[in-house]
Scaffold this motif. Structure first.
Motif, PDB file in Angstrom:
ATOM      1  N   ALA A   1     -33.364  30.090 -13.357  1.00 52.04           N
ATOM      2  CA  ALA A   1     -33.060  31.127 -14.859  1.00 52.04           C
ATOM      3  C   ALA A   1     -34.186  30.648 -15.792  1.00 52.04           C
ATOM      4  O   ALA A   1     -34.615  31.533 -16.388  1.00 52.04           O
ATOM      5  CB  ALA A   1     -31.827  30.694 -15.266  1.00 52.04           C
TER       6      ALA A   1
ATOM      7  N   TYR B   1     -30.570  35.252 -16.393  1.00 56.72           N
ATOM      8  CA  TYR B   1     -29.483  34.883 -15.589  1.00 56.72           C
ATOM      9  C   TYR B   1     -29.172  35.829 -14.933  1.00 56.72           C
ATOM     10  O   TYR B   1     -28.759  35.777 -13.523  1.00 56.72           O
ATOM     11  CB  TYR B   1     -28.515  34.676 -16.934  1.00 56.72           C
TER      12      TYR B   1
ATOM     13  N   SER C   1     -24.759  30.776 -13.388  1.00 51.69           N
ATOM     14  CA  SER C   1     -25.658  31.869 -13.938  1.00 51.69           C
ATOM     15  C   SER C   1     -24.811  32.879 -14.401  1.00 51.69           C
ATOM     16  O   SER C   1     -25.004  33.606 -15.461  1.00 51.69           O
ATOM     17  CB  SER C   1     -26.495  32.604 -12.861  1.00 51.69           C
TER      18      SER C   1
END
Length: 261
Positions: free
Chosen positions: A161, A168, A210
């Motif tokens: 990320a 994300y 995430s």
């Protein structure tokens, strides 16, 4: 609170960890997201050193309780998993934030640590199967592997990320697709079940993290801006509900017992 029904054959040792059923994977995924949100929130309301120490102490207490059970108990097992999720996240974050270790390096370090745990576990016990966790020594190896998977998964999620700049949302898609690899490999290609289990176990960590980051982080950082605190609270309550549901016998189970009585 009543125990889940005992389905062992007479003379069979108690299994100390749950079987990888769909409810297991759902609760595991929630725990990974919860650990990320709780960890991120705690280091903002407490001094980072205090937060890490509290996370470690609570993890040790939960692990001791779990080890003294001698058999699988949903509340103690998932309490320990939850504390591993929180402390494992902190351990990975400390390496990057406090020590300045790049995400790629910390991911590699924890991957090697996990490999070392598996190697020693295999050399000593001759099995890595979760179905064979029937002794304290095997359970200790199991939890060592779990800690390493959470720390590695956290670092891997941050690498994707932040380090690689995927963000994300894209990370969620990537890790969801990677998650299909062990699932399809096991179902269609008859891959080794132990390998597929641990493969999936590792990947659920960055996937869940995430998701938590996408919900809690501010919009300027690529999230929805809901806040780590509210997201953490909702996920803690959801995980608690999932664990409570494990104690509720299914209608099929009730019907089977009534017919057998």
């Amino acid at each position: 609170m009543p125990r889940p029904a005992d389905t062992r054959s007479p003379g069979t040792p108690f299994t100390r960890v749950p079987k990888p059923t769909p409810s297991f994977w759902i609760t595991k995924a929630v725990s990974t997201a919860m650990g990320e949100a709780v960890s991120d929130y705690s280091i903002h309301v407490l001094p980072p050193v205090v937060a890490v120490l509290c996370g470690f102490v609570l993890f040790v207490i939960a692990l001791i309780v779990q080890l003294t059970r001698g058999r699988y108990s949903p509340w103690s097992y998932w309490l320990t998993v939850g504390m591993v999720a929180v402390f494992g996240t902190m351990a990975a974050d400390v390496m990057h934030v406090a020590l300045g270790v790049p995400y790629a390096v910390s991911t590699t370090f924890y991957a090697l640590a996990l490999a070392a745990v598996f190697l020693v576990w295999w050399r000593v016990e001759g099995t890595l199967s979760v179905h064979d966790i029937v002794t304290t020594r095997r359970e200790l190896f199991y939890w060592a592997a779990v800690i390493a998977t959470f720390a590695m998964g956290t670092a891997l999620g941050d690498l994707a990320a932040v380090g690689l700049g995927l963000g994300y949302a894209a990370s969620i898609v990537v890790f969801a697709l990677v998650m299909l690899v062990p699932v399809l490999g096991f179902r269609l290609a008859r891959w080794n079940g132990v390998f597929c289990f641990w493969f999936a176990y590792v990947v659920t960590r960055p996937l869940g993290a995430s998701i938590a980051d996408a919900l809690g982080k501010p919009r300027s950082a690529g999230g929805l801006g809901l806040g780590d605190g509210p997201v953490a609270l909702v996920l803690v309550l959801l995980m608690a509900a999932l664990v409570v549901a494990m104690y509720v016998p299914s209608r099929r189970g009730v019907r089977t017992r009534s017919l057998a009585s």
